[in-house]
Design a protein around this motif. Structure first.
Motif, short mmCIF file in Angstrom:
data_model
loop_
_atom_site.label_atom_id
_atom_site.label_comp_id
_atom_site.label_asym_id
_atom_site.label_seq_id
_atom_site.Cartn_x
_atom_site.Cartn_y
_atom_site.Cartn_z
N LEU A 66 -48.92 0.55 -38.09
CA LEU A 66 -50.25 0.50 -38.72
C LEU A 66 -50.93 -0.80 -38.31
CD1 LEU A 66 -52.50 1.30 -40.74
CD2 LEU A 66 -51.13 0.19 -42.53
N THR A 68 -54.29 -3.02 -38.88
CA THR A 68 -55.39 -3.20 -39.82
C THR A 68 -56.30 -4.31 -39.31
OG1 THR A 68 -53.92 -2.57 -41.65
CG2 THR A 68 -55.99 -3.66 -42.22
N ASP A 70 -59.80 -6.57 -39.93
CA ASP A 70 -60.77 -6.94 -40.96
C ASP A 70 -62.16 -7.12 -40.32
OD1 ASP A 70 -61.07 -9.48 -39.85
OD2 ASP A 70 -59.79 -10.48 -41.32
N ALA A 75 -56.65 -9.06 -36.97
CA ALA A 75 -55.85 -7.83 -37.10
C ALA A 75 -54.39 -8.17 -37.34
CB ALA A 75 -55.99 -6.98 -35.84
N GLU A 77 -50.41 -6.11 -37.42
CA GLU A 77 -49.65 -4.90 -37.08
C GLU A 77 -48.42 -4.83 -37.97
OE1 GLU A 77 -48.85 -4.00 -32.91
OE2 GLU A 77 -46.77 -3.53 -33.48
N ARG A 78 -48.27 -3.70 -38.64
CA ARG A 78 -47.08 -3.46 -39.44
C ARG A 78 -46.25 -2.35 -38.78
NH1 ARG A 78 -46.10 1.16 -41.05
NH2 ARG A 78 -47.72 1.47 -42.62
N THR A 166 -44.32 -7.33 -40.23
CA THR A 166 -45.77 -7.45 -40.17
C THR A 166 -46.09 -8.74 -39.43
OG1 THR A 166 -46.05 -6.29 -42.28
CG2 THR A 166 -47.91 -7.59 -41.48
N GLU A 192 -51.34 4.24 -36.49
CA GLU A 192 -52.57 4.27 -37.29
C GLU A 192 -53.37 2.99 -37.04
OE1 GLU A 192 -52.04 5.78 -41.54
OE2 GLU A 192 -50.01 5.13 -41.02
N ILE A 193 -54.68 3.12 -37.07
CA ILE A 193 -55.52 1.94 -37.01
C ILE A 193 -56.62 2.08 -38.06
CG2 ILE A 193 -56.95 2.89 -35.14
CD1 ILE A 193 -57.25 -0.07 -34.17
N ASP A 194 -56.75 1.04 -38.86
CA ASP A 194 -57.75 1.02 -39.92
C ASP A 194 -58.83 0.01 -39.54
OD1 ASP A 194 -58.33 1.93 -42.80
OD2 ASP A 194 -58.54 -0.26 -42.93
N HIS A 220 -60.35 5.38 -40.35
CA HIS A 220 -58.90 5.19 -40.33
C HIS A 220 -58.33 6.34 -39.49
CE1 HIS A 220 -55.04 3.82 -42.33
NE2 HIS A 220 -54.67 4.94 -41.71
#
Length: 664
Positions: A66, A68, A70, A75, A77-78, A166, A192-194, A220
């Protein structure tokens, strides 16, 4: 450029010798990991997966990433990984490792395991260790990359290891990679990318058909793949690099629309030029040195003099911190220190060439042929070379590694890191691959040339005398040019006389059961435009085999041109080390009282991608053996494997055939 670059997922399972020792000796230290611990739901759900995975050593039950981003573009990465060990050697796929650095800060790292007996474990905070990555063997004196790892209990066949990390994505990156294929099977993998509202993303795919994402929430995006097969190169001869076969996807994200195709390559090239170009601003000391090396003369003279300085005077030493894995040091610093890594050496040479009126630029490439994918715009590669603009209408036979861009401009490709390949040529491992020519808004993907096989040559000649008792004595001369010389030049430049002698002895052991090496010498080690010449004397007792009144003599006295091929269906492409021409000319004077009774049949085979010719003639009491192998292509499709097998069989038969001498 640092090995692996942004491809963190491919690096996750690399492990350095110190870590191997630490894991091998540290099991008892972690006996206190929490037993019968509560595990996250995603671990227990993945652990319940079942299937048939053949003879795989391990299997990824889950890979879940994932990203994420902002609104400021920062960004994280998890990653979540769940691995089941199926065989003892599968333990190496279940080593939990998180890589981090100054610019890629590790925010969290947790490890769990389930033993074959069902006991559940959670690692305690005191049971993690941070280790620096030792890349001194690759010429990297220092980089700030580190790894955090742990050695969980229960890692026997049937056991499961899971971890979650993370990490911050460096602020200068605006893309991330999903490396969804491995050397073991994967049951389920997700990316996934948010993104913030209004932001854009573009996914590019390599070695896999594109898959459209779902959008479970606004902006998302989720991609999913199930049952991804392993890339298994065990017992595959002439295999490409693993990374040249494995599928991956790169996601580019931005507050502005992300272009596709060639326009995205231009954007990447423009980004790198903006990063590196200020570093190539040379001062008066660099200009003075360059002009003293090349005070005049034509294009080739100036180019050769500067290239010789770079190859002989600037050592390969890397110091990389943060963005220093991508951004070169300043030309002034490199010149002053007299060392740098690949991108540093290219940068200093660009500055020096500019001082003598020659324009040059950077070319990111991967030194593993086939890894750089021209159809997938992304920051790719583990190496940096350069392109030197050739004046319009200028011709010189020494300029062989030449490419022509879409505009018609010709560039000479040169690798200043390899100090043993002359200007005008490129190393074998770069030929035929793809690279990005950095040229602002004219940046574009280029295919690196495959040189004429005549330039990459090994010519071996020898004159032997055969005694009646089967002893063979003779003088051997071996000339090498181009890429077929560079590795030996490098070795001989560092070897002592004793090492040089032992090297020749090792090469003779595969052809002669017993022998004595006489005098030996090497010439032109540093003269790159001249053939590297190795000469030696050798005596081999009992070389010819007695059979009554016959002597059986193998005319192919030294060397083998065959490949160790496996006779089974071919799935993957064929990758040779490089093209070239290999010639042998051996003369064997037969002993008095013997006459030639029979010689092997000649061979004349043209496989399209290669030719092989050999013949044995008897003239005036001398056996003359001549052969030539010309390899014209660096890669072949799997469909050509049958023809390669046929060629290889012909070479092997020829190499092992005997001539028959009869006593008169």
């Amino acid at each position: 450029m640092r090995a692996g670059g942004h491809r963190r997922r491919f690096r996750r399972h690399l492990i350095v010798p110190g870590v191997l020792l630490w894991l091998a000796t540290g099991g008892a230290r972690f006996a206190h990991a929490s037993r019968d611990a509560n595990l996250p739901d995603w671990v227990t759900q993945a652990a319940a997966s079942t299937g048939h995975w053949g003879d795989a050593r391990a299997v990824y039950l889950l890979q879940d990433t994932l990203v994420t981003v902002d609104p400021n573009g920062r960004a994280t990465e998890r990653d979540r990984i769940v691995v089941k060990i199926l065989r003892p050697e599968g333990r190496r796929n279940a080593r939990p490792i998180a890589y981090f650095s100054k610019d890629a800060r590790l925010e969290s790292f947790r490890v769990w395991s389930i033993g074959p007996d069902g006991h559940r474990y959670a690692m305690k905070d005191s049971e993690y260790v941070d280790i620096g990555l030792d890349q001194s063997g690759e010429g990297i004196l220092y980089n700030d990359e580190r790894m955090r790892t742990a050695s969980p209990p229960g890692t026997d066949p049937g056991g499961i290891v899971a971890w979650e990390e993370t990490v911050q994505i460096p602020s200068y990156m605006s893309q991330d990679e999903w490396g969804f294929q491995s050397d073991i099977p994967t049951v389920r993998t997700m990316f996934e990318i948010d993104l913030p509202p209004g932001w854009h993303q573009r996914a590019v795919w390599s070695r896999h058909e594109p898959v459209q994402p779902t959008e479970p929430m606004p902006n998302h995006f989720l991609w999913e793949l199930d049952n991804v097969p392993a890339i298994d190169l065990a017992n595959v001869s002439l295999a490409p690099d693993w990374d040249a076969l494995a599928g991956w996807m790169e996601v580019h994200y931005s507050a502005n629309p992300v272009p596709g195709g060639g326009a995205l390559w231009v954007q990447i090239g423009d980004w790198y030029e903006g990063l590196a170009s200020p570093q190539s601003e040379g001062g008066t000391d660099i200009a003075t040195e360059a002009r003293s090396l090349a005070p005049g003369g034509d294009f080739m003279t100036r180019l050769e003099n500067v290239a010789d300085f770079m190859q002989q005077q600037i050592r390969y030493v890397g110091i990389e911190v943060g963005i220093g894995g991508w951004k070169p040091h300043s030309a002034e610093e490199i010149f002053r220190n007299r060392y740098g890594d690949c991108k540093d050496k290219a940068t200093l040479m660009i500055a020096m060439l500019d001082a003598v009126g020659i324009r040059a630029t950077w070319v990111p490439v991967d030194d593993r042929r086939g890894v750089f994918d021209p159809e997938a715009p992304a920051i790719q590669g583990n190496h940096m070379i350069m392109a030197i603009q050739i004046p319009s209408g200028y011709e010189n036979p020494l300029l062989q590694a030449v490419v022509t861009t879409k505009s018609g401009q010709r560039y000479l490709i040169f690798d200043p890191t390899n100090q043993w390949v002359p200007i005008g040529q490129i190393p074998d491992y770069e030929q035929g691959g793809y690279a990005l020519l950095v040229n602002g808004t004219d940046s574009q993907v280029i295919q690196l040339p495959v040189l004429n096989p005549v330039l990459e040559a090994r010519n071996r000649t020898a004159n032997f005398q055969l005694a009646p008792d089967g002893t063979l004595t003779g003088n051997v001369t071996v000339d090498r040019t181009g890429s077929l010389a560079w590795q030996l030049r490098a070795q001989l430049s560092m070897d002592s006389n004793k090492d040089q002698r032992q090297m020749i002895e090792r090469s003779l052991q595969s052809d002669l059961s017993t022998f004595t090496l006489g005098t030996e010498s090497a010439q032109n080690i540093l003269a790159l435009q001249e053939p590297l010449t190795l000469q030696y004397q050798v005596t081999a007792p009992l070389y010819a085999k007695q059979a009554g009144n016959l002597l059986l003599v193998r005319p192919r006295v030294l060397g083998s041109d065959s490949w160790g091929l496996i006779d089974k269906p071919r799935k993957y492409p064929i990758s040779f080390e490089g093209i070239g021409t290999w010639k042998d000319e051996f003369s064997v004077k037969i002993p008095p009282g013997y006459a030639v009774d029979d010689v092997p049949d000649p061979v004349n085979m043209d496989a399209g991608f290669a030719t092989y010719r050999s013949e044995v003639k008897a003239e005036g009491g001398v056996l003359h053996y001549r052969r030539e192998l010309v390899l014209k292509q660096v890669t072949l499709p799997p469909a050509d494997y049958a023809e390669l097998m046929k060629l290889n069989a012909a070479i092997t038969t020829d190499e092992n055939s005997d001539a028959v001498l009869r006593k008169q």
